[in-house]
Design an enzyme around this catalytic site. Structure first.
Site, PDB file in Angstrom:
ATOM      1  N   THR A 128       0.847  -1.188   0.000  1.00 55.37           N
ATOM      2  CA  THR A 128       0.000   0.000   0.000  1.00 55.37           C
ATOM      3  C   THR A 128       0.882   1.237   0.000  1.00 55.37           C
ATOM      4  O   THR A 128       2.109   1.138  -0.168  1.00 55.37           O
ATOM      5  CB  THR A 128      -1.007  -0.067   1.180  1.00 55.37           C
ATOM      6  OG1 THR A 128      -1.916   1.021   1.063  1.00 55.37           O
ATOM      7  CG2 THR A 128      -0.318  -0.033   2.528  1.00 55.37           C
ATOM      8  N   LYS A 176       3.233   1.012  -3.954  1.00 50.10           N
ATOM      9  CA  LYS A 176       2.622   0.287  -5.076  1.00 50.10           C
ATOM     10  C   LYS A 176       3.430   0.391  -6.365  1.00 50.10           C
ATOM     11  O   LYS A 176       3.486  -0.558  -7.142  1.00 50.10           O
ATOM     12  CB  LYS A 176       1.195   0.796  -5.311  1.00 50.10           C
ATOM     13  CG  LYS A 176       0.221   0.405  -4.199  1.00 50.10           C
ATOM     14  CD  LYS A 176      -1.173   0.862  -4.541  1.00 50.10           C
ATOM     15  CE  LYS A 176      -2.122   0.622  -3.386  1.00 50.10           C
ATOM     16  NZ  LYS A 176      -3.486   1.038  -3.688  1.00 50.10           N
ATOM     17  N   ASP A 229      -7.335  -3.198  -7.141  1.00 54.64           N
ATOM     18  CA  ASP A 229      -8.113  -2.030  -6.724  1.00 54.64           C
ATOM     19  C   ASP A 229      -9.328  -1.793  -7.634  1.00 54.64           C
ATOM     20  O   ASP A 229     -10.425  -1.480  -7.158  1.00 54.64           O
ATOM     21  CB  ASP A 229      -7.240  -0.771  -6.723  1.00 54.64           C
ATOM     22  CG  ASP A 229      -6.287  -0.739  -5.541  1.00 54.64           C
ATOM     23  OD1 ASP A 229      -6.551  -1.438  -4.540  1.00 54.64           O
ATOM     24  OD2 ASP A 229      -5.279  -0.019  -5.609  1.00 54.64           O
ATOM     25  N   GLY A 265      -2.000   6.828  -8.626  1.00 53.47           N
ATOM     26  CA  GLY A 265      -2.005   5.389  -8.865  1.00 53.47           C
ATOM     27  C   GLY A 265      -3.391   4.771  -8.809  1.00 53.47           C
ATOM     28  O   GLY A 265      -3.725   3.906  -9.628  1.00 53.47           O
ATOM     29  N   GLY A 296     -14.681   4.341   0.809  1.00 52.65           N
ATOM     30  CA  GLY A 296     -14.056   3.212   0.128  1.00 52.65           C
ATOM     31  C   GLY A 296     -13.813   1.991   0.996  1.00 52.65           C
ATOM     32  O   GLY A 296     -12.978   1.151   0.638  1.00 52.65           O
TER      33      GLY A 296
HETATM   34  P1  NDP Z   1      -1.403   9.049  -5.115  1.00 52.92           P
HETATM   35  O1  NDP Z   1      -0.466   9.629  -4.133  1.00 52.92           O
HETATM   36  O2  NDP Z   1      -0.874   8.244  -6.258  1.00 52.92           O
HETATM   37  O3  NDP Z   1      -2.252  10.259  -5.779  1.00 52.92           O
HETATM   38  C1  NDP Z   1      -2.771  11.282  -4.978  1.00 52.92           C
HETATM   39  C2  NDP Z   1      -3.666  12.205  -5.809  1.00 52.92           C
HETATM   40  O4  NDP Z   1      -4.237  13.157  -4.901  1.00 52.92           O
HETATM   41  C3  NDP Z   1      -2.921  13.004  -6.880  1.00 52.92           C
HETATM   42  O5  NDP Z   1      -3.745  13.127  -8.010  1.00 52.92           O
HETATM   43  C4  NDP Z   1      -2.710  14.359  -6.202  1.00 52.92           C
HETATM   44  O6  NDP Z   1      -2.651  15.446  -7.101  1.00 52.92           O
HETATM   45  C5  NDP Z   1      -4.000  14.481  -5.403  1.00 52.92           C
HETATM   46  N1  NDP Z   1      -3.881  15.420  -4.280  1.00 52.92           N
HETATM   47  C6  NDP Z   1      -3.122  15.266  -3.171  1.00 52.92           C
HETATM   48  N2  NDP Z   1      -3.290  16.329  -2.352  1.00 52.92           N
HETATM   49  C7  NDP Z   1      -4.169  17.167  -2.968  1.00 52.92           C
HETATM   50  C8  NDP Z   1      -4.746  18.421  -2.626  1.00 52.92           C
HETATM   51  N3  NDP Z   1      -4.452  19.042  -1.480  1.00 52.92           N
HETATM   52  N4  NDP Z   1      -5.641  18.986  -3.478  1.00 52.92           N
HETATM   53  C9  NDP Z   1      -5.961  18.364  -4.632  1.00 52.92           C
HETATM   54  N5  NDP Z   1      -5.445  17.174  -5.031  1.00 52.92           N
HETATM   55  C10 NDP Z   1      -4.551  16.578  -4.198  1.00 52.92           C
HETATM   56  O7  NDP Z   1      -2.468   8.225  -4.249  1.00 52.92           O
HETATM   57  P2  NDP Z   1      -3.339   6.975  -4.707  1.00 52.92           P
HETATM   58  O8  NDP Z   1      -3.854   7.256  -6.073  1.00 52.92           O
HETATM   59  O9  NDP Z   1      -2.590   5.720  -4.474  1.00 52.92           O
HETATM   60  O10 NDP Z   1      -4.530   6.993  -3.618  1.00 52.92           O
HETATM   61  C11 NDP Z   1      -5.526   8.002  -3.662  1.00 52.92           C
HETATM   62  C12 NDP Z   1      -6.554   7.766  -2.559  1.00 52.92           C
HETATM   63  O11 NDP Z   1      -7.247   6.537  -2.791  1.00 52.92           O
HETATM   64  C13 NDP Z   1      -5.952   7.661  -1.155  1.00 52.92           C
HETATM   65  O12 NDP Z   1      -6.820   8.332  -0.266  1.00 52.92           O
HETATM   66  C14 NDP Z   1      -5.958   6.164  -0.879  1.00 52.92           C
HETATM   67  O13 NDP Z   1      -6.027   5.878   0.496  1.00 52.92           O
HETATM   68  C15 NDP Z   1      -7.233   5.748  -1.605  1.00 52.92           C
HETATM   69  N6  NDP Z   1      -7.268   4.326  -1.987  1.00 52.92           N
HETATM   70  C16 NDP Z   1      -8.213   3.517  -1.413  1.00 52.92           C
HETATM   71  C17 NDP Z   1      -8.292   2.192  -1.742  1.00 52.92           C
HETATM   72  C18 NDP Z   1      -9.354   1.330  -1.110  1.00 52.92           C
HETATM   73  O14 NDP Z   1      -9.237   0.099  -1.176  1.00 52.92           O
HETATM   74  N7  NDP Z   1     -10.390   1.894  -0.539  1.00 52.92           N
HETATM   75  C19 NDP Z   1      -7.365   1.577  -2.701  1.00 52.92           C
HETATM   76  C20 NDP Z   1      -6.426   2.525  -3.280  1.00 52.92           C
HETATM   77  C21 NDP Z   1      -6.384   3.833  -2.897  1.00 52.92           C
HETATM   78  P3  NDP Z   1      -1.242  15.896  -7.786  1.00 52.92           P
HETATM   79  O15 NDP Z   1      -1.046  14.975  -8.945  1.00 52.92           O
HETATM   80  O16 NDP Z   1      -1.468  17.295  -8.176  1.00 52.92           O
HETATM   81  O17 NDP Z   1      -0.188  15.728  -6.727  1.00 52.92           O
END
Ligand code: NDP
Length: 277
Positions: free
Chosen positions: A64, A68, A105, A133, A242
């Site tokens: 996690t 990943k 996922d 991701g 989620g």
């Molecule tokens: P990543 O770190 O790969 O991506 C994070 C994303 O959030 C990016 O697009 C980033 O934008 C954006 N972001 C972060 N901070 C801000 C902010 N202050 N304002 C606007 N956008 C923001 O994370 P993941 O894709 O791996 O995970 C995303 C979410 O999904 C997490 O909360 C994770 O816990 C959840 N998740 C839940 C799962 C489940 O089984 N329920 C499975 C997988 C994930 P930028 O590109 O501009 O940095």
């Protein structure tokens, strides 16, 4: 001498992970003999931790945040969905000793939406907030449900445009910044940013949720996340977190490792009773 099969989740931080509990419940329900632990592993120690785990007889790992992408690079073979996601949340030891990487996922989200919450996806206009991701892992599974279109809005515009370019052959998809969402409406809004983890909300214009629209936050919490609250305030038909996706992606990993599919409904009910009451 027979030893019990070992599995684990790696992450940083990992203390609050619900995965050990979920897999223990799956194992009890299906009569599978296994242990599943949680190990705190910072990114710089990932490769050595995984190598040691499998060298000591481990059978499978979940990975996690923030591991990943490293798991994707580590896996010798990858499923098609893992290749597309460029992120791996499940590593499985193969009979020939090699390591397979998969990403469960997307199937976890779709199963939760359709089977646990009865949400119809065909012909729906979908907005995904975030381009990390998790977003990469859910685009193709959503198109496979015959949705109408996907808009990806991200803080860093370039990443949203990159996903548009990469996934354009799967269906109508547009990448944009949050400001471009004005005057549009969506049937399903998925929050795949990590904002809920810090109690924040992406900058969303008013009136973007269509009548009877659904909100889904990939993040989960023991109380409604900021995005779940936003959905409630904007009169979403359902505004969900989620947690169901977490259990469903775990069930898919369990199936990959053990060849047995656990029933998720009783596990979701039990854990929801515990976390929400
Ligand atoms: P990543 O770190 O790969 O991506 C994070 C994303 O959030 C990016 O697009 C980033 O934008 C954006 N972001 C972060 N901070 C801000 C902010 N202050 N304002 C606007 N956008 C923001 O994370 P993941 O894709 O791996 O995970 C995303 C979410 O999904 C997490 O909360 C994770 O816990 C959840 N998740 C839940 C799962 C489940 O089984 N329920 C499975 C997988 C994930 P930028 O590109 O501009 O940095």
């Amino acid at each position: 001498m027979t030893s019990i099969d070992r599995y684990a989740v790696l992450g940083h931080p990992i203390k609050h992970s619900k995965s050990p509990r979920i897999h223990k419940l799956f194992a009890e329900q299906t009569g599978q003999a296994l242990v599943y632990e949680a190990h705190e592993v910072p990114a710089e120690q990932f490769s050595s931790a995984v190598e040691t785990f499998f060298a000591n007889g481990g059978k499978g790992l979940n990975c996690t945040i923030p591991l990943k992408e490293l798991a994707w690079a580590f896996a010798e073979h990858k499923t098609e969905r893992a290749q597309l996601a460029k992120a791996v949340n499940t590593l499985a030891l193969q009979p020939d000793g090699s390591i397979l990487g998969d990403n469960t996922d997307g199937v976890g989200l779709i199963t939760d939406l359709i089977y646990n919450h009865g949400i119809k996806l065909a012909e729906r206009k979908v907005l995904i907030l975030g381009a990390g991701g998790a977003t990469r892992g859910i685009i193709k599974p959503l198109f496979e449900q015959s949705i109408k279109s996907i808009v990806i809005a991200n803080r860093t515009l370039e990443k949203a445009i990159d996903l548009e370019t990469e996934f354009v052959n799967f269906g109508p998809i547009i990448g944009c910044g949050f400001e471009a969402l004005n005057n549009q409406q969506f049937d399903l809004i998925i929050n795949a940013t990590s904002t809920s983890l810090t109690g924040q909300l992406p900058p969303l214009p008013a009136n973007i949720l269509a009548e009877n629209g659904v909100c889904y936050d990939l993040a989960y919490s023991n109380c409604p996340t900021p995005f779940v609250r936003w959905g409630q305030e904007n009169k979403a038909l359902k505004s969900l977190d989620g947690f169901g996706m977490l259990v469903e992606q775990a069930a898919e990993a369990f199936f990959i490792w053990r060849g047995v599919r656990p029933l998720t409904e009783p596990v979701i009910k039990l854990l929801n009773d515990e976390r929400l009451n």
